[in-house]
Design an enzyme around this catalytic site. Structure first.
Site, PDB file in Angstrom:
ATOM      1  N   VAL A  11       0.827  -1.200   0.000  1.00  0.00           N
ATOM      2  CA  VAL A  11       0.000   0.000   0.000  1.00  0.00           C
ATOM      3  C   VAL A  11       0.867   1.258   0.000  1.00  0.00           C
ATOM      4  CG1 VAL A  11      -1.641   1.323   1.387  1.00  0.00           C
ATOM      5  CG2 VAL A  11      -1.987  -1.117   1.052  1.00  0.00           C
ATOM      6  N   THR A 121      -5.627  -0.560   6.384  1.00  0.00           N
ATOM      7  CA  THR A 121      -6.966  -1.039   6.726  1.00  0.00           C
ATOM      8  C   THR A 121      -7.061  -1.173   8.238  1.00  0.00           C
ATOM      9  OG1 THR A 121      -7.059  -2.225   4.649  1.00  0.00           O
ATOM     10  CG2 THR A 121      -8.617  -2.913   6.341  1.00  0.00           C
ATOM     11  N   GLU A 151      -7.560   2.126   0.883  1.00  0.00           N
ATOM     12  CA  GLU A 151      -6.925   1.781  -0.391  1.00  0.00           C
ATOM     13  C   GLU A 151      -7.608   0.540  -0.973  1.00  0.00           C
ATOM     14  OE1 GLU A 151      -4.477   3.327  -2.199  1.00  0.00           O
ATOM     15  OE2 GLU A 151      -5.314   1.774  -3.498  1.00  0.00           O
ATOM     16  N   LYS A 204     -14.013   0.057   3.568  1.00  0.00           N
ATOM     17  CA  LYS A 204     -12.924  -0.837   3.176  1.00  0.00           C
ATOM     18  C   LYS A 204     -13.210  -2.288   3.577  1.00  0.00           C
ATOM     19  CE  LYS A 204      -9.015  -2.542   2.105  1.00  0.00           C
ATOM     20  NZ  LYS A 204      -8.023  -2.377   1.104  1.00  0.00           N
ATOM     21  N   ALA A 252     -14.990 -19.678  -9.580  1.00  0.00           N
ATOM     22  CA  ALA A 252     -14.868 -20.723  -8.552  1.00  0.00           C
ATOM     23  C   ALA A 252     -13.432 -21.226  -8.517  1.00  0.00           C
ATOM     24  CB  ALA A 252     -15.821 -21.858  -8.886  1.00  0.00           C
ATOM     25  N   CYS A 260      -5.249  -9.777   2.213  1.00  0.00           N
ATOM     26  CA  CYS A 260      -6.407  -8.954   2.588  1.00  0.00           C
ATOM     27  C   CYS A 260      -7.649  -9.739   2.970  1.00  0.00           C
ATOM     28  CB  CYS A 260      -6.728  -7.986   1.460  1.00  0.00           C
ATOM     29  SG  CYS A 260      -5.441  -6.759   1.248  1.00  0.00           S
ATOM     30  N   LYS A 263      -7.548 -11.900   6.179  1.00  0.00           N
ATOM     31  CA  LYS A 263      -7.318 -11.045   7.354  1.00  0.00           C
ATOM     32  C   LYS A 263      -8.538 -10.145   7.618  1.00  0.00           C
ATOM     33  CE  LYS A 263      -4.472  -7.496   6.582  1.00  0.00           C
ATOM     34  NZ  LYS A 263      -5.107  -6.202   6.831  1.00  0.00           N
ATOM     35  N   LYS A 320      -2.341 -15.786  -6.094  1.00  0.00           N
ATOM     36  CA  LYS A 320      -2.970 -15.404  -7.364  1.00  0.00           C
ATOM     37  C   LYS A 320      -1.828 -15.154  -8.349  1.00  0.00           C
ATOM     38  CE  LYS A 320      -4.265 -10.931  -7.805  1.00  0.00           C
ATOM     39  NZ  LYS A 320      -4.921  -9.638  -7.531  1.00  0.00           N
ATOM     40  N   ARG A 327       1.270 -15.222   0.976  1.00  0.00           N
ATOM     41  CA  ARG A 327       0.470 -15.142   2.203  1.00  0.00           C
ATOM     42  C   ARG A 327      -0.904 -15.791   1.984  1.00  0.00           C
ATOM     43  NH1 ARG A 327       1.296  -8.920   3.679  1.00  0.00           N
ATOM     44  NH2 ARG A 327       1.581  -8.830   1.433  1.00  0.00           N
TER      45      ARG A 327
END
Ligand code: UDX
Length: 439
Positions: A11, A121, A151, A204, A252, A260, A263, A320, A327
């Site tokens: 961020v 966040t 953000e 957020k 899917a 994010c 958490k 991804k 993480r």
């Protein structure tokens, strides 16, 4: 404007480079001397497409600098952005110690009126506490407004998201602060929404948790498709045409990971519980995601009940594509299970090999290519839809694997093409049993 940014994580760093790109003079601060030394030379500590190029451009234009000396950077800034991490405590709540530490340092250092902009966040009400900490630490008679400015960037597309965001949310009760924020973001050309500080904090969490909920919902429907013989891609395509539903975030798979969603779902759930309120939808999303992580393992066990000594190819390790971030990546706990059960892992990822080897404590499982990972394998598990992995041809699986059993957690391949090539192919919510046959 003269801006200081505290923290050069995802961020903080992307925000800093974005402000510099839009003509502000930016000083980014971090305690990590190694990161700061690298950044000063134009080297990004994170893998993020386009970030290093933009960073180098801004360094060359003298619009950005990096330092470990927070006090000097904060002293004469017009605005100070807090972008430090809010990791998860063991009970799921957000750990705010880094934020509070920075707030104290800011209060002690500032020498002129300024804005403190909270991008991290944080649970609802945290900005109030930050304001109190800054005020109590002040050494000069200056005016400070603390503004919430969440953000929304996603990893892998962080630069695009910053420069072409869907909205800028400003949370403040001060008219003067709102005006300054509008000036700060003037060149961004994005819709600006000014709301109360508490609403901004909640925007957020509610946004991230809604997206997580959407994914968990679609994963449940996908699991139902597996049972009923429907195809999740056809179902979500049909749903997505309805503008009230929309067609994004309906993919899917083996669940959401990253820094994010896992958490932020737990943090909001914890925050609500702390106020005596149970967020049942978020609770369900968390539980579904926890289970979904292991869906490939259940499919694998049905095909290979005893994994000891079996060679298992693992393709894609990051949470991804287009990031090196591991993480909450589903690949990690699954590989731990494989290790425990005595399987021989042959893993490949275009970016995150060294990091994975470190986490799992075994470098021998890492292979240099898709082909090396597939070589002699009894089964292949796919955890990330990197382009390189999705481009693997059915022939490659057939030619390299001992038995072509492919379990695809990200629905990367055409199920018919795989079946036609003689591969035992299973994905998420796309059963082969009931292939549509026109009469
Ligand atoms: C997310 C939000 O998108 C971003 O707005 C916020 O600021 C930070 O959190 P990020 O975690 O970087 O960003 O990635 P995102 O693309 O949202 O994906 C998160 C996880 O959900 C990934 O594991 C991804 O594979 C998974 N996902 C996403 C799905 O399983 N299905 C989908 O349809 C979309």
């Amino acid at each position: 404007m003269k801006i200081a940014v505290a923290g050069v994580g995802y961020v903080g760093l992307v925000t800093a480079v974005g402000f510099a790109h839009h003509g502000h003079m930016v000083t980014a601060v971090d305690l990590d001397t190694q990161k700061i030394a690298g950044l000063t030379k134009g080297i990004s500590p994170i893998y993020e497409p386009g970030l290093e190029t933009l960073l180098q451009e801004q360094l060359a234009a003298n619009r950005i600098q990096f330092t470990t000396d927070g006090a000097s950077a904060y002293a004469d800034a017009d605005a100070i952005v807090i972008g430090v991490g809010t990791p998860e405590n063991e009970d799921g709540s957000a750990n705010l110690s880094a934020i509070y530490q920075v707030a104290r340092e800011i209060g002690q250092s500032i020498q002129k009126d300024c804005l403190v902009i909270v991008k991290s966040t944080v649970p609802v009400g945290t900005n109030d506490k930050i304001e109190t900490i800054v005020q109590e630490a002040l050494k000069h008679a200056v005016h400070v407004d603390v503004v919430s400015n969440p953000e929304f960037l996603a990893q892998g597309s962080a630069i695009y998201d910053t420069l072409h965001g869907s909205r800028i949310v400003i949370g403040t009760e001060s008219r003067a602060a709102e005006e300054k924020m509008r000036e700060l973001y003037d060149a961004y050309g994005q819709p600006i929404l000014a709301v109360s500080r508490r609403s901004a904090e909640l925007v957020k969490y509610a946004s991230n948790d809604f997206l997580a909920l959407k994914i968990s919902f679609v994963n449940e429907i996908a699991n139902l498709c597996d049972i009923l013989g429907a195809d999740i891609e056809e179902v979500t395509e049909g749903m997505g045409y309805d503008p009230r539903i929309g067609n994004s975030f309906l993919r899917a798979g083996i669940g959401y990971g990253g820094s994010c969603f896992p958490k932020d779902t737990k943090a909001l759930h914890w925050l609500a519980e702390d106020h005596g309120f149970v967020l049942r939808t978020i609770e369900a999303a968390i539980k579904i995601n926890e289970k979904q992580k292991y869906v490939l393992m259940h499919k694998l066990r049905k095909e290979l009940p005893n994994l000891a000594g079996k060679k298992i190819a693992v393709l894609g390790l990051t949470f991804k594509p287009n990031t090196d971030d591991l993480r909450e990546a589903p690949s990690i706990p699954n590989m731990r299970v494989l290790q425990k059960e005595g399987a021989i892992i042959q893993a490949y990822d275009p970016i995150a090999m060294a990091k994975t080897a470190e986490i799992l404590g075994d470098a021998t499982i890492m292979k240099n290519s898709v082909e090396e990972a597939l070589d002699g394998a009894d089964a292949c598990l796919i955890f990330t839809e990197w382009n390189e992995i999705c481009a693997t041809s059915p022939d490659t699986f057939n030619n390299y694997m001992a038995t072509p059993l492919v379990l695809d957690g990200r629905n990367c391949f055409d199920k018919h093409a795989m079946a036609l090539a003689g591969i035992t192919y299973q994905s998420i919510g796309r059963p082969l049993a009931k292939v549509r046959q026109l009469q």
